[in-house]
Design a protein around this motif. Structure first.
Motif: not given
Ligand code: PMP
Length: 442
Positions: A322-333, A336-342, A351-352, A400-403
């Motif tokens: 659940e925390r991984r999902d939160t992090m990935l959706t937050s990163l996606e949302a 800024p453009a140009g930042v990538t992650w695993t 790893w960003a 919510d803290r991850i977000r």
């Protein structure tokens, strides 16, 4: 230690002091043991208002703590004289049997006689390095690799050479070429250190086909593999991956740990080694600590014997998923453009990679003042790489803290991009120096 002439008391150097009266007397290896300047920053980062995406601390609050408490009390009441006595250098025989049952879930058939119980897998790493490495010997490691292992290799003055890694783990061609080049130049390669599953810090997993290639390359070149697998049981989809050790009992030293499947406070890990190496490990263990704590070994043994530990691992997996999902959706949302992650399929870390011209270490003080922390990428390389990388962990903060942490971090990166676009480069990377984060960040 210097004496205070008025009171005759020993004076410890004040914290943060650069004056060290013993500096000329340390062994050469102690020069590799340096505190990090970012530690000071992380003491600020541990304040409650800072969202820490830095630490690698398991979420032990999800354990049934009352049950663990009763189990420990019961252990002292029933088996106190054994639990509070010295134990064997190799570790409690019954626990070693139980460890073999745990490893069977990852395809390993092992004999309890080849297991050595250690103070976390960190001590297993230390002992392996101690028995194999002379100063200057080569250790191969993924780039990036686990900061605690790099610290150990540095303490024994190993020459760490990184092997390229992509989203599928170690690149076999890079491994083969590096081994060839090193051997041709007359170097001794003592072992390949690898975290094939849910890697720390990159969050990637070596795919099944590459596992066979890595085994073959190392076997052909006669390079021992040290497989460090503390996260293997924390996959988010399906069954645990088959370990390297499952397919090669003689060429692999396997390191396991209860730190992430139970709790790091017990400090119970282990090494499963080929027989001859196991004998050396026991001798090294005895010279280091005589024996591991009987108390925590028996407590872990009792936990495994009486509690639904597989269910508990499932609870951890769901929580971290659940925390991984939160992090990935937050990163996606938010990023800024140009930042990538695993996109990790298990474990604790993302790893960003920052856009060209940005430096993660230079960004950290700004991030901390915006109340978010991460670990800069350079700590995970022995050769100065990783300047544009950051490790973001999702294991400890609530969703919510991850977000919120990602939101703050995205704001800092956006601002840094504006600086870059105005001045041609981001903030200077020179503000803080080498980083070897302490245990709570490892
Ligand atoms: N190896 C890896 C890859 C790790 O991430 C860690 C802890 N963060 C360790 C070893 C050490 O764990 P422990 O000593 O708690 O078993």
């Amino acid at each position: 230690m210097p004496q205070d002439k008025d009171h005759g008391q020993a004076i410890a150097p004040t914290q943060g002091s650069r004056i060290d009266a013993y500096v000329d007397r340390y062994a050469a290896r102690a020069t590799g043991m340096v505190a990090s300047e970012i530690r000071a920053l992380f003491s600020v980062a541990s304040r409650p208002e800072v969202v820490s995406l830095a630490g690698g601390m398991p979420y032990v609050t999800a354990l049934p703590l009352d049950v663990v408490g009763e189990l420990v009390a019961d252990l002292v009441a029933r088996r106190g004289p054994v639990a509070l006595q010295y134990g064997s250098g190799q570790g409690d025989p019954h626990l070693r049997e139980q460890i073999c049952d745990v490893m069977r879930l990852e395809g390993i058939e092992a004999n309890a006689d080849d297991v050595v119980v250690t103070v976390g897998s960190q001590q297993a790493l230390d002992l392996i390095t101690r028995i194999f490495i002379d100063p200057g010997d080569v250790v191969l490691a993924e780039g990036p690799s686990y900061v605690g292992a790099l610290g150990t290799f540095s303490a024994y003055q190993a020459n760490v050479i990184h092997i390229a890694m992509d989203s599928e783990g170690i690149v076999p061609e890079s491994l083969a070429q590096t081994i060839y080049a090193l051997k041709s130049a007359g170097n001794r390669i003592k072992f390949l250190y690898t975290i094939p599953t849910f890697q720390n810090p990159a969050g990637v997993t070596l795919n099944a086909a590459r596992r066979q290639q890595v085994l073959e390359i190392c076997q052909r070149a006669d390079v021992l593999i040290v497989e460090d697998n503390p996260y293997g049981m924390l996959g988010f989809d399906g069954e645990p991956m088959r370990t390297l050790r499952a397919d090669n009992a003689e060429g692999v030293v396997y390191l396991g740990s209860f730190s992430k499947t139970l709790a790091p406070g017990f400090r119970v890990g282990w090494a499963l080694a080929p027989h001859a190496v196991r004998e050396k490990l026991v001798l090294a263990m005895e010279s280091a600590v005589l024996s591991h704590s009987s108390f925590t070994q028996l407590a872990v043994g009792q936990y495994l014997a009486t509690q639904p530990w597989r269910e508990q691992i499932k609870t951890f997996r769901e929580l971290y998923r659940e925390r991984r999902d939160t992090m990935l959706t937050s990163l996606e949302a938010l990023m800024p453009a140009g930042v990538t992650w695993t996109r990790p399929a298990g474990g604790f870390f993302v790893w960003a990679t920052l856009p060209e011209g940005l430096d993660s270490k230079a960004l950290l003080p700004r991030a901390v003042s915006e109340r978010v922390a991460f670990v800069p990428g350079t700590g995970f390389f022995a050769d100065g790489g990783g300047a544009r990388n950051m490790r973001l962990s999702y294991c400890y903060p609530e969703p919510d803290r991850i977000r919120e942490g990602v939101r703050r971090l995205a704001g800092v990166i956006e601002q840094e991009l504006r600086v870059r676009d105005t001045f041609g480069t981001g903030s200077s990377p020179d503000r803080i120096g080498v980083d070897t984060p302490g245990p709570d960040l490892a």
